[in-house]
Design a protein around this motif. Structure first.
Motif, PDB file in Angstrom:
ATOM      1  N   VAL A   1      -4.561   5.319   4.105  1.00 21.17           N
ATOM      2  CA  VAL A   1      -5.138   4.105   3.537  1.00 21.17           C
ATOM      3  C   VAL A   1      -4.860   2.931   4.464  1.00 21.17           C
ATOM      4  N   SER A   2      -5.842   2.070   4.616  1.00 22.98           N
ATOM      5  CA  SER A   2      -5.610   0.820   5.332  1.00 22.98           C
ATOM      6  C   SER A   2      -6.319  -0.295   4.593  1.00 22.98           C
TER       7      SER A   2
ATOM      8  N   GLN B   1       0.838  -1.195   0.000  1.00 19.50           N
ATOM      9  CA  GLN B   1       0.000   0.000   0.000  1.00 19.50           C
ATOM     10  C   GLN B   1       0.869   1.240   0.000  1.00 19.50           C
ATOM     11  N   SER B   2       0.360   2.292  -0.593  1.00 20.82           N
ATOM     12  CA  SER B   2       1.046   3.577  -0.535  1.00 20.82           C
ATOM     13  C   SER B   2       0.038   4.687  -0.731  1.00 20.82           C
ATOM     14  N   VAL B   3       0.414   5.873  -0.313  1.00 24.60           N
ATOM     15  CA  VAL B   3      -0.437   7.045  -0.461  1.00 24.60           C
ATOM     16  C   VAL B   3       0.407   8.197  -0.982  1.00 24.60           C
ATOM     17  N   THR B   4      -0.114   8.888  -1.964  1.00 27.37           N
ATOM     18  CA  THR B   4       0.547  10.075  -2.499  1.00 27.37           C
ATOM     19  C   THR B   4      -0.379  11.272  -2.338  1.00 27.37           C
TER      20      THR B   4
ATOM     21  N   PHE C   1       0.031   6.481   6.214  1.00 27.80           N
ATOM     22  CA  PHE C   1      -0.271   7.910   6.130  1.00 27.80           C
ATOM     23  C   PHE C   1       0.445   8.525   4.937  1.00 27.80           C
ATOM     24  N   GLY C   2      -0.248   9.416   4.253  1.00 26.28           N
ATOM     25  CA  GLY C   2       0.416  10.244   3.270  1.00 26.28           C
ATOM     26  C   GLY C   2       1.275  11.283   3.957  1.00 26.28           C
TER      27      GLY C   2
ATOM     28  N   SER D   1      -3.246   0.087  -3.394  1.00 23.57           N
ATOM     29  CA  SER D   1      -3.535  -0.953  -2.416  1.00 23.57           C
ATOM     30  C   SER D   1      -3.804  -2.266  -3.124  1.00 23.57           C
ATOM     31  N   SER D   2      -3.262  -3.327  -2.568  1.00 22.78           N
ATOM     32  CA  SER D   2      -3.470  -4.657  -3.143  1.00 22.78           C
ATOM     33  C   SER D   2      -4.823  -5.226  -2.741  1.00 22.78           C
ATOM     34  N   TYR D   3      -5.454  -4.602  -1.778  1.00 21.76           N
ATOM     35  CA  TYR D   3      -6.722  -5.104  -1.254  1.00 21.76           C
ATOM     36  C   TYR D   3      -7.756  -3.988  -1.317  1.00 21.76           C
ATOM     37  N   SER D   4      -9.001  -4.325  -1.065  1.00 28.51           N
ATOM     38  CA  SER D   4     -10.029  -3.298  -0.979  1.00 28.51           C
ATOM     39  C   SER D   4      -9.696  -2.378   0.176  1.00 28.51           C
ATOM     40  N   PRO D   5      -9.434  -1.125  -0.111  1.00 23.79           N
ATOM     41  CA  PRO D   5      -8.939  -0.255   0.954  1.00 23.79           C
ATOM     42  C   PRO D   5     -10.042   0.436   1.740  1.00 23.79           C
ATOM     43  N   SER D   6      -9.719   0.810   2.961  1.00 19.52           N
ATOM     44  CA  SER D   6     -10.447   1.843   3.672  1.00 19.52           C
ATOM     45  C   SER D   6      -9.612   3.107   3.534  1.00 19.52           C
ATOM     46  N   LEU D   7     -10.265   4.219   3.308  1.00 19.49           N
ATOM     47  CA  LEU D   7      -9.565   5.483   3.087  1.00 19.49           C
ATOM     48  C   LEU D   7     -10.089   6.527   4.052  1.00 19.49           C
ATOM     49  N   PHE D   8      -9.187   7.364   4.525  1.00 27.42           N
ATOM     50  CA  PHE D   8      -9.517   8.350   5.537  1.00 27.42           C
ATOM     51  C   PHE D   8      -8.845   9.675   5.194  1.00 27.42           C
ATOM     52  N   TRP D   9      -9.450  10.739   5.676  1.00 29.12           N
ATOM     53  CA  TRP D   9      -8.788  12.029   5.767  1.00 29.12           C
ATOM     54  C   TRP D   9      -8.798  12.472   7.225  1.00 29.12           C
TER      55      TRP D   9
END
Lengths: 113, 114
Positions: B93-94, B2-5, B104-105, B27-35
């Motif tokens: 992303v998780s 996983q990575s975040v930009t 975390f980005g 993400s290699s999996y279905s992600p949960s995304l947050f701000w």
């Protein structure tokens, strides 16, 4: 008061000394985390814990030790502080799985001289 | 993996104008995304989250974000900036797996000009 509290909020120490940052949460959340925040790096995970007596390394664990004998406490120890460990440290907790919200403390600002 | 930009390290807007903070993830999996938002000398606070329900997510303080799987994006928007919105914003992303990794980005600093 309910929530997640960190102590001390500010700490200055010298190279080679042992330092312990405390984290206490009142919700009985299963998961707890320690992050460090540095300019240009965002937040990086040091250690996390899924439950009492279960801990695991994060992205940057070298130089740190954690324990979790009780669900509500998750202390972070720098056994021999180095200047590169000067940072702001955040403790966080989460109820359960990865879709859950992280709840953060207000941070502990550590300066190593 | 996983990575975040976060595409902008700093964004400056005038008060009353729209805000756009950009985030792309991998993400290699279905992600949960947050701000999350961080005000000076404070901890982080959740603004909003996406967990595979509605793709347009509404959060606190008038913020919203749209999950676009085809673009692997999760941009944060607000129609009208307020002075109190000046802060650091983190896209996170998780993976929805048993592994407890949360990424975390690097953060976007938002300035609001009066």
């Amino acid at each position: 008061d309910a929530g997640i509290t960190q102590s001390p909020r500010y700490k200055i120490t010298e190279t080679g000394r042992q330092v312990t940052l405390m984290c206490h949460q009142t919700w009985s959340h299963s998961y707890m985390f320690w992050y460090r925040q540095d300019l240009g790096h965002g937040l990086r995970l040091i250690y996390y814990s899924a439950a009492a007596d279960i801990t695991d390394k994060g992205e940057v664990p070298d130089g740190y030790v954690v324990s979790r004998s009780k669900t509500e406490n998750f202390p972070l120890t720098l056994e021999s502080a180095t200047r590169s460990q000067t940072s702001v440290y955040f403790c966080a907790s989460r109820v359960g799985g990865t879709a859950g919200e992280l709840f953060f403390g207000e941070g502990s600002r550590l300066t190593v001289l | 993996a996983q990575s975040v930009t976060q595409l902008d390290s700093h964004v400056s807007v005038s008060e009353g104008t729209p805000v756009l903070l950009r985030c792309n993830y991998s993400s290699s999996y279905s992600p949960s995304l947050f701000w999350y938002v961080q005000h000076p000398n404070k901890g982080l606070q959740l603004l909003l989250k996406y967990t595979s329900a509605a793709t347009l997510v509404k959060g606190i303080n008038g913020f919203e974000a749209e999950f676009k799987k085809s673009e692997t994006s999760f941009h944060l928007t607000k129609p009208s900036a307020h002075m109190s919105d000046a802060a650091e914003y983190f896209c996170v992303v998780s993976a929805q797996t048993s592994y407890d990794k949360v990424i975390f980005g690097p953060g976007t600093s938002l300035s609001v000009i009066p």
